[in-house]
Design a protein around this motif. Sequence first.
Motif, PDB file in Angstrom:
ATOM      1  N   VAL A   1      -5.192 -21.072   1.809  1.00 28.12           N
ATOM      2  CA  VAL A   1      -5.681 -19.747   2.183  1.00 28.12           C
ATOM      3  C   VAL A   1      -6.324 -19.110   0.954  1.00 28.12           C
ATOM      4  O   VAL A   1      -5.639 -18.803  -0.024  1.00 28.12           O
ATOM      5  CB  VAL A   1      -4.549 -18.850   2.720  1.00 28.12           C
ATOM      6  CG1 VAL A   1      -5.087 -17.483   3.110  1.00 28.12           C
ATOM      7  CG2 VAL A   1      -3.825 -19.512   3.878  1.00 28.12           C
ATOM      8  N   PHE A   2      -7.634 -18.927   1.035  1.00 26.56           N
ATOM      9  CA  PHE A   2      -8.385 -18.339  -0.063  1.00 26.56           C
ATOM     10  C   PHE A   2      -8.863 -16.960   0.356  1.00 26.56           C
ATOM     11  O   PHE A   2      -9.300 -16.768   1.493  1.00 26.56           O
ATOM     12  CB  PHE A   2      -9.569 -19.232  -0.441  1.00 26.56           C
ATOM     13  CG  PHE A   2      -9.118 -20.489  -1.122  1.00 26.56           C
ATOM     14  CD1 PHE A   2      -9.133 -20.593  -2.493  1.00 26.56           C
ATOM     15  CD2 PHE A   2      -8.639 -21.551  -0.373  1.00 26.56           C
ATOM     16  CE1 PHE A   2      -8.683 -21.742  -3.120  1.00 26.56           C
ATOM     17  CE2 PHE A   2      -8.186 -22.705  -0.988  1.00 26.56           C
ATOM     18  CZ  PHE A   2      -8.211 -22.803  -2.366  1.00 26.56           C
ATOM     19  N   LEU A   3      -8.768 -16.011  -0.573  1.00 28.70           N
ATOM     20  CA  LEU A   3      -9.075 -14.616  -0.278  1.00 28.70           C
ATOM     21  C   LEU A   3     -10.271 -14.150  -1.088  1.00 28.70           C
ATOM     22  O   LEU A   3     -10.334 -14.364  -2.299  1.00 28.70           O
ATOM     23  CB  LEU A   3      -7.869 -13.734  -0.602  1.00 28.70           C
ATOM     24  CG  LEU A   3      -6.538 -14.130   0.037  1.00 28.70           C
ATOM     25  CD1 LEU A   3      -5.437 -13.189  -0.432  1.00 28.70           C
ATOM     26  CD2 LEU A   3      -6.649 -14.156   1.548  1.00 28.70           C
ATOM     27  N   LEU A   4     -11.192 -13.498  -0.418  1.00 33.23           N
ATOM     28  CA  LEU A   4     -12.343 -12.868  -1.045  1.00 33.23           C
ATOM     29  C   LEU A   4     -12.348 -11.439  -0.521  1.00 33.23           C
ATOM     30  O   LEU A   4     -12.923 -11.137   0.520  1.00 33.23           O
ATOM     31  CB  LEU A   4     -13.617 -13.622  -0.656  1.00 33.23           C
ATOM     32  CG  LEU A   4     -14.940 -13.228  -1.288  1.00 33.23           C
ATOM     33  CD1 LEU A   4     -14.841 -13.128  -2.803  1.00 33.23           C
ATOM     34  CD2 LEU A   4     -16.001 -14.238  -0.908  1.00 33.23           C
ATOM     35  N   LEU A   5     -11.634 -10.577  -1.248  1.00 32.40           N
ATOM     36  CA  LEU A   5     -11.303  -9.257  -0.733  1.00 32.40           C
ATOM     37  C   LEU A   5     -11.945  -8.141  -1.532  1.00 32.40           C
ATOM     38  O   LEU A   5     -12.108  -8.240  -2.748  1.00 32.40           O
ATOM     39  CB  LEU A   5      -9.786  -9.066  -0.733  1.00 32.40           C
ATOM     40  CG  LEU A   5      -9.014 -10.125   0.054  1.00 32.40           C
ATOM     41  CD1 LEU A   5      -7.528  -9.958  -0.159  1.00 32.40           C
ATOM     42  CD2 LEU A   5      -9.367 -10.054   1.525  1.00 32.40           C
ATOM     43  N   SER A   6     -12.234  -7.069  -0.826  1.00 28.83           N
ATOM     44  CA  SER A   6     -12.795  -5.886  -1.450  1.00 28.83           C
ATOM     45  C   SER A   6     -11.779  -4.758  -1.346  1.00 28.83           C
ATOM     46  O   SER A   6     -11.338  -4.408  -0.260  1.00 28.83           O
ATOM     47  CB  SER A   6     -14.095  -5.493  -0.757  1.00 28.83           C
ATOM     48  OG  SER A   6     -14.662  -4.382  -1.416  1.00 28.83           O
TER      49      SER A   6
ATOM     50  N   ALA B   1      -6.599  -3.314   0.232  1.00 28.63           N
ATOM     51  CA  ALA B   1      -6.768  -4.413   1.192  1.00 28.63           C
ATOM     52  C   ALA B   1      -6.217  -5.706   0.628  1.00 28.63           C
ATOM     53  O   ALA B   1      -5.623  -6.505   1.355  1.00 28.63           O
ATOM     54  CB  ALA B   1      -8.241  -4.577   1.551  1.00 28.63           C
ATOM     55  N   SER B   2      -6.386  -5.926  -0.666  1.00 30.01           N
ATOM     56  CA  SER B   2      -5.901  -7.185  -1.238  1.00 30.01           C
ATOM     57  C   SER B   2      -4.382  -7.270  -1.155  1.00 30.01           C
ATOM     58  O   SER B   2      -3.835  -8.329  -0.851  1.00 30.01           O
ATOM     59  CB  SER B   2      -6.388  -7.355  -2.678  1.00 30.01           C
ATOM     60  OG  SER B   2      -5.937  -6.315  -3.504  1.00 30.01           O
ATOM     61  N   VAL B   3      -3.703  -6.165  -1.369  1.00 31.23           N
ATOM     62  CA  VAL B   3      -2.242  -6.153  -1.252  1.00 31.23           C
ATOM     63  C   VAL B   3      -1.831  -6.394   0.191  1.00 31.23           C
ATOM     64  O   VAL B   3      -0.951  -7.213   0.473  1.00 31.23           O
ATOM     65  CB  VAL B   3      -1.659  -4.814  -1.773  1.00 31.23           C
ATOM     66  CG1 VAL B   3      -0.184  -4.699  -1.456  1.00 31.23           C
ATOM     67  CG2 VAL B   3      -1.895  -4.673  -3.267  1.00 31.23           C
ATOM     68  N   VAL B   4      -2.472  -5.716   1.121  1.00 36.96           N
ATOM     69  CA  VAL B   4      -2.131  -5.853   2.543  1.00 36.96           C
ATOM     70  C   VAL B   4      -2.346  -7.286   3.013  1.00 36.96           C
ATOM     71  O   VAL B   4      -1.483  -7.871   3.672  1.00 36.96           O
ATOM     72  CB  VAL B   4      -2.945  -4.859   3.409  1.00 36.96           C
ATOM     73  CG1 VAL B   4      -2.800  -5.169   4.884  1.00 36.96           C
ATOM     74  CG2 VAL B   4      -2.509  -3.428   3.121  1.00 36.96           C
TER      75      VAL B   4
ATOM     76  N   TYR C   1      -5.330 -14.468  -5.570  1.00 42.92           N
ATOM     77  CA  TYR C   1      -5.138 -13.041  -5.332  1.00 42.92           C
ATOM     78  C   TYR C   1      -6.156 -12.322  -6.199  1.00 42.92           C
ATOM     79  O   TYR C   1      -6.338 -12.651  -7.366  1.00 42.92           O
ATOM     80  CB  TYR C   1      -3.722 -12.605  -5.708  1.00 42.92           C
ATOM     81  CG  TYR C   1      -3.510 -11.127  -5.551  1.00 42.92           C
ATOM     82  CD1 TYR C   1      -3.290 -10.571  -4.299  1.00 42.92           C
ATOM     83  CD2 TYR C   1      -3.567 -10.285  -6.649  1.00 42.92           C
ATOM     84  CE1 TYR C   1      -3.125  -9.206  -4.138  1.00 42.92           C
ATOM     85  CE2 TYR C   1      -3.396  -8.912  -6.493  1.00 42.92           C
ATOM     86  CZ  TYR C   1      -3.174  -8.385  -5.243  1.00 42.92           C
ATOM     87  OH  TYR C   1      -3.020  -7.032  -5.080  1.00 42.92           O
ATOM     88  N   GLY C   2      -6.832 -11.361  -5.629  1.00 44.26           N
ATOM     89  CA  GLY C   2      -7.802 -10.618  -6.415  1.00 44.26           C
ATOM     90  C   GLY C   2      -8.590  -9.671  -5.549  1.00 44.26           C
ATOM     91  O   GLY C   2      -8.312  -9.508  -4.356  1.00 44.26           O
ATOM     92  N   GLU C   3      -9.586  -9.052  -6.158  1.00 46.61           N
ATOM     93  CA  GLU C   3     -10.422  -8.114  -5.423  1.00 46.61           C
ATOM     94  C   GLU C   3     -11.673  -7.784  -6.204  1.00 46.61           C
ATOM     95  O   GLU C   3     -11.730  -7.937  -7.414  1.00 46.61           O
ATOM     96  CB  GLU C   3      -9.648  -6.841  -5.096  1.00 46.61           C
ATOM     97  CG  GLU C   3      -9.088  -6.091  -6.298  1.00 46.61           C
ATOM     98  CD  GLU C   3      -9.929  -4.928  -6.779  1.00 46.61           C
ATOM     99  OE1 GLU C   3     -10.878  -4.530  -6.079  1.00 46.61           O
ATOM    100  OE2 GLU C   3      -9.646  -4.429  -7.864  1.00 46.61           O
ATOM    101  N   TYR C   4     -12.672  -7.377  -5.433  1.00 43.70           N
ATOM    102  CA  TYR C   4     -13.861  -6.765  -6.016  1.00 43.70           C
ATOM    103  C   TYR C   4     -13.993  -5.397  -5.371  1.00 43.70           C
ATOM    104  O   TYR C   4     -13.697  -5.228  -4.189  1.00 43.70           O
ATOM    105  CB  TYR C   4     -15.120  -7.617  -5.800  1.00 43.70           C
ATOM    106  CG  TYR C   4     -15.573  -7.754  -4.365  1.00 43.70           C
ATOM    107  CD1 TYR C   4     -16.510  -6.874  -3.815  1.00 43.70           C
ATOM    108  CD2 TYR C   4     -15.079  -8.768  -3.546  1.00 43.70           C
ATOM    109  CE1 TYR C   4     -16.932  -6.997  -2.499  1.00 43.70           C
ATOM    110  CE2 TYR C   4     -15.501  -8.899  -2.228  1.00 43.70           C
ATOM    111  CZ  TYR C   4     -16.420  -8.004  -1.712  1.00 43.70           C
ATOM    112  OH  TYR C   4     -16.831  -8.128  -0.408  1.00 43.70           O
TER     113      TYR C   4
END
Length: 174
Positions: free
Chosen positions: A26-31, A35-38, A55-58
């Motif tokens: 499961v790869f995350l590309l989150l803004s 939202a990244s925590v959720v 885990y991360g965010e832009y």
Amino acid sequence: ERTVTKLAETSPASFMLQVINPDGAVFLLLSGGGASVVVADEVYSAGHGEKLADYGEYSGNPTAEETYIYAGAVIRLLLASSAPRKVLFIGGAVANFTNIEKTFDGIIRVIDEYADQLQQQNVKIFVRRGGPHQEAGLANMRRTLEKYNLLGKVYDQTTPIGDAVATALKEIES
């Protein structure tokens, strides 16, 4: 991680990436930090914490080029993973000022570049986002994912993030 750290040092936008499991599914590309925590919590709550790759965010309205660099780092991690089934979840809450179309243009460029490899690995991509220019951004993303047969689902802000994550996780369970 080094690529994203360097990007964060030179941009007024915010970028963070932490590799949790390089062979995750499961790869995350989150803004957005919220939202990244959720999304990460949803993956863990569904019993797939050991499959979470990053885990991360832009956030902070990055340019299309900055988003391209960030998305490229995440997709290269995904392609290097030895997991037999992989999903990419592109998402976020409802942005206040981040231009969804512009940031998605950067992500779409990366998908265009790596489409053959993503297809070979049978990756499915799920999207959940809202905010300024969402209609155009989501439509562009859907067209791109359909074109390459990478489409999982594309949702706007009317779908709860938890529901979108649950749908994506079914892809690695089947």
